[in-house]
Design a protein around this motif. Structure first.
Motif, PDB file in Angstrom:
ATOM      1  N   GLY A 105     115.283 -15.404  22.140  1.00  0.00           N
ATOM      2  CA  GLY A 105     116.374 -14.823  22.276  1.00  0.00           C
ATOM      3  C   GLY A 105     116.348 -13.636  23.452  1.00  0.00           C
ATOM      4  N   MET A 106     115.523 -12.650  23.394  1.00  0.00           N
ATOM      5  CA  MET A 106     115.394 -11.732  24.519  1.00  0.00           C
ATOM      6  C   MET A 106     115.115 -12.522  25.829  1.00  0.00           C
ATOM      7  N   LEU A 107     114.109 -13.585  25.802  1.00  0.00           N
ATOM      8  CA  LEU A 107     113.899 -14.364  27.115  1.00  0.00           C
ATOM      9  C   LEU A 107     115.002 -14.935  27.807  1.00  0.00           C
ATOM     10  N   PHE A 108     115.557 -15.828  27.013  1.00  0.00           N
ATOM     11  CA  PHE A 108     116.976 -16.513  27.664  1.00  0.00           C
ATOM     12  C   PHE A 108     117.906 -15.503  27.711  1.00  0.00           C
ATOM     13  N   GLY A 109     118.125 -14.531  26.922  1.00  0.00           N
ATOM     14  CA  GLY A 109     119.340 -13.493  27.345  1.00  0.00           C
ATOM     15  C   GLY A 109     119.092 -12.714  28.410  1.00  0.00           C
ATOM     16  N   GLY A 110     117.901 -12.324  28.845  1.00  0.00           N
ATOM     17  CA  GLY A 110     117.525 -11.763  29.937  1.00  0.00           C
ATOM     18  C   GLY A 110     117.868 -12.396  31.176  1.00  0.00           C
ATOM     19  N   TYR A 111     117.289 -13.649  31.447  1.00  0.00           N
ATOM     20  CA  TYR A 111     117.307 -14.467  32.449  1.00  0.00           C
ATOM     21  C   TYR A 111     118.934 -14.901  32.681  1.00  0.00           C
ATOM     22  N   LEU A 112     119.586 -15.546  31.468  1.00  0.00           N
ATOM     23  CA  LEU A 112     120.764 -15.926  31.749  1.00  0.00           C
ATOM     24  C   LEU A 112     121.873 -14.838  32.088  1.00  0.00           C
ATOM     25  N   SER A 113     121.604 -13.500  31.720  1.00  0.00           N
ATOM     26  CA  SER A 113     122.409 -12.551  32.178  1.00  0.00           C
ATOM     27  C   SER A 113     122.472 -12.154  33.477  1.00  0.00           C
ATOM     28  N   GLN A 114     121.522 -12.909  34.477  1.00  0.00           N
ATOM     29  CA  GLN A 114     121.722 -12.563  35.979  1.00  0.00           C
ATOM     30  C   GLN A 114     122.883 -13.269  36.681  1.00  0.00           C
ATOM     31  N   GLU A 115     123.400 -14.315  35.808  1.00  0.00           N
ATOM     32  CA  GLU A 115     124.751 -14.975  36.341  1.00  0.00           C
ATOM     33  C   GLU A 115     125.918 -15.120  35.485  1.00  0.00           C
ATOM     34  N   ASN A 153     108.100 -20.815  26.169  1.00  0.00           N
ATOM     35  CA  ASN A 153     107.885 -19.805  25.017  1.00  0.00           C
ATOM     36  C   ASN A 153     107.611 -18.425  25.226  1.00  0.00           C
ATOM     37  N   ALA A 154     107.638 -17.580  24.147  1.00  0.00           N
ATOM     38  CA  ALA A 154     107.537 -16.190  24.248  1.00  0.00           C
ATOM     39  C   ALA A 154     107.081 -15.635  23.030  1.00  0.00           C
ATOM     40  N   SER A 155     106.770 -14.402  22.919  1.00  0.00           N
ATOM     41  CA  SER A 155     106.495 -13.555  21.879  1.00  0.00           C
ATOM     42  C   SER A 155     106.741 -12.199  22.177  1.00  0.00           C
ATOM     43  N   VAL A 156     107.207 -11.428  20.864  1.00  0.00           N
ATOM     44  CA  VAL A 156     107.605 -10.165  20.997  1.00  0.00           C
ATOM     45  C   VAL A 156     106.383  -9.273  21.251  1.00  0.00           C
ATOM     46  N   LEU A 157     106.867  -8.515  22.086  1.00  0.00           N
ATOM     47  CA  LEU A 157     105.473  -7.176  22.261  1.00  0.00           C
ATOM     48  C   LEU A 157     106.121  -6.073  21.595  1.00  0.00           C
ATOM     49  N   GLU A 158     107.456  -5.799  21.473  1.00  0.00           N
ATOM     50  CA  GLU A 158     107.998  -4.815  20.757  1.00  0.00           C
ATOM     51  C   GLU A 158     109.589  -5.004  20.989  1.00  0.00           C
ATOM     52  N   ASN A 159     110.260  -3.938  20.448  1.00  0.00           N
ATOM     53  CA  ASN A 159     111.758  -4.123  20.335  1.00  0.00           C
ATOM     54  C   ASN A 159     111.905  -4.180  22.131  1.00  0.00           C
ATOM     55  N   GLY A 160     112.813  -4.896  22.395  1.00  0.00           N
ATOM     56  CA  GLY A 160     113.394  -4.788  24.071  1.00  0.00           C
ATOM     57  C   GLY A 160     112.217  -5.475  24.780  1.00  0.00           C
ATOM     58  N   ARG A 161     111.308  -5.898  24.492  1.00  0.00           N
ATOM     59  CA  ARG A 161     109.919  -6.282  25.255  1.00  0.00           C
ATOM     60  C   ARG A 161     109.542  -7.781  24.603  1.00  0.00           C
ATOM     61  N   THR A 162     109.513  -8.563  25.580  1.00  0.00           N
ATOM     62  CA  THR A 162     108.932  -9.955  25.274  1.00  0.00           C
ATOM     63  C   THR A 162     108.042 -10.350  26.331  1.00  0.00           C
ATOM     64  N   TYR A 163     106.734 -11.345  25.780  1.00  0.00           N
ATOM     65  CA  TYR A 163     105.898 -11.983  26.683  1.00  0.00           C
ATOM     66  C   TYR A 163     106.346 -13.585  27.136  1.00  0.00           C
TER      67      TYR A 163
END
Length: 314
Positions: A12-22, A128-138
């Motif tokens: 969710g963070m990965l896609f939310g972050g990237y998609l927020s660009q446009e 694919n992604a994995s949570v590093l901590e709240n607000g951070r994803t790998y």
């Protein structure tokens, strides 16, 4: 587009972050601490090369004050899908597309309770992604995202694919949804499930001969079920090579089901390996490796609960 993403976990963070660009993006999550962290500091995506990229989507815990969405992207665990959509029904209009990129199979039945067939989008992604901590994803793995409607008319969602591509997620439309569901499921059931049982990154499955052999057996069983089902036909060797390539190209990648077992949470195994097992039973096929994996993962879930009860007695 106005996009709501249900679930502010790793993907969710990965896609939310990237998609927020446009796009105008809202990440919705029940974890108030996670929401507060994202609103305060944004979403940070750690790329494979070590770079950190920061994005600024909005984050909320509920639908109050939000507009009707153009797209609702579901990234919660499968057992929470219906509840999440029900609580945010007010944001789903007659023209809203509901999309799932969740692991496993059978999600379309849940989405059809909230939208017609012309607005339910099924997809698969090699990211694919994995949570590093709240607000951070790998961001452990990259590749193509493929989406399509249930009845194969993919042109209607071409604008969604174009937006994903513009934001850094190369995306194509597909008229063969059943094939793409199975293609994604092969990796989930043969590789992701094993990372949970063995508690290892994807690369271990490629490097270790024993794990690689187990992965191959799971692939063979899943291909046999897919081909017997008849909606699509797959070449066994090609499927095995494809799953191995995912593990080879994302060696440091950790799956969400791995993290669930690590952290003592319930998993989505019943919609991943369990969906292959269910289809096999309906077809009269034997899939002993899948039966073992499903039982192992449920045992590991129960082990975490058992350990907690034992500690409470001390």
């Amino acid at each position: 587009m106005k996009i709501l993403i249900l679930g502010a976990g790793a993907m969710g963070m990965l896609f939310g972050g990237y998609l927020s660009q446009e796009n105008s993006v809202w990440l919705l999550d029940v974890d108030q601490g996670r929401v507060d962290k994202i609103n305060a500091d944004g979403v940070t995506v750690r790329e494979k090369d070590g770079r950190d990229r920061r994005f600024c989507p909005s984050a909320v815990t509920g639908p109050a004050g939000l507009p009707v969405m153009d797209l609702v992207l579901v990234f919660v665990k499968s057992m929470f899908t219906v509840d999440a959509l029900e609580k945010n029904r007010a944001l789903i209009g007659p023209d809203t597309y509901l999309m799932t990129l969740q692991n496993g199979a059978g999600h379309e039945a849940k989405l059809l309770r909230f939208a017609d067939r012309e607005h339910v989008v099924i997809g698969s992604t090699q990211h694919n992604a994995s949570v590093l901590e709240n607000g951070r994803t790998y961001h452990g793995g990259t590749g193509i995202t493929s989406i399509g409607l249930l009845d194969g008319e993919s042109e209607a969602v071409a604008h969604i694919a174009a937006s994903f591509t513009a934001c850094g997620f190369p995306c194509v439309t597909s008229g063969d949804v059943k094939r793409q569901i199975w293609t994604k499921l092969f990796t989930n059931t043969a590789a992701s499930a094993l990372t949970a049982v063995l508690q290892v990154p994807l690369g271990f499955l490629y490097d270790d001969p024993h794990a690689r052999a187990l992965m191959g057996e799971l692939c063979r069983e899943a291909v046999a079920v897919a081909n017997a089902e008849g909606a699509a036909q797959f070449d066994e060797a090609e499927v095995i090579q494809g799953v191995e390539a995912v593990c080879r190209n994302a060696k440091d990648g950790y799956t969400s089901i791995y993290a669930d077992i690590r952290d003592g949470r319930r998993t989505e195994v019943d919609t991943i390996s369990g969906s292959v097992l269910e289809a096999a039973r309906a077809l009269g096929l034997s899939v002993p490796y899948h039966e073992m994996v499903v039982k192992m993962i449920h045992a590991l879930e129960n082990k975490a609960a058992y350990k907690t009860r034992q500690e409470e007695k001390i």
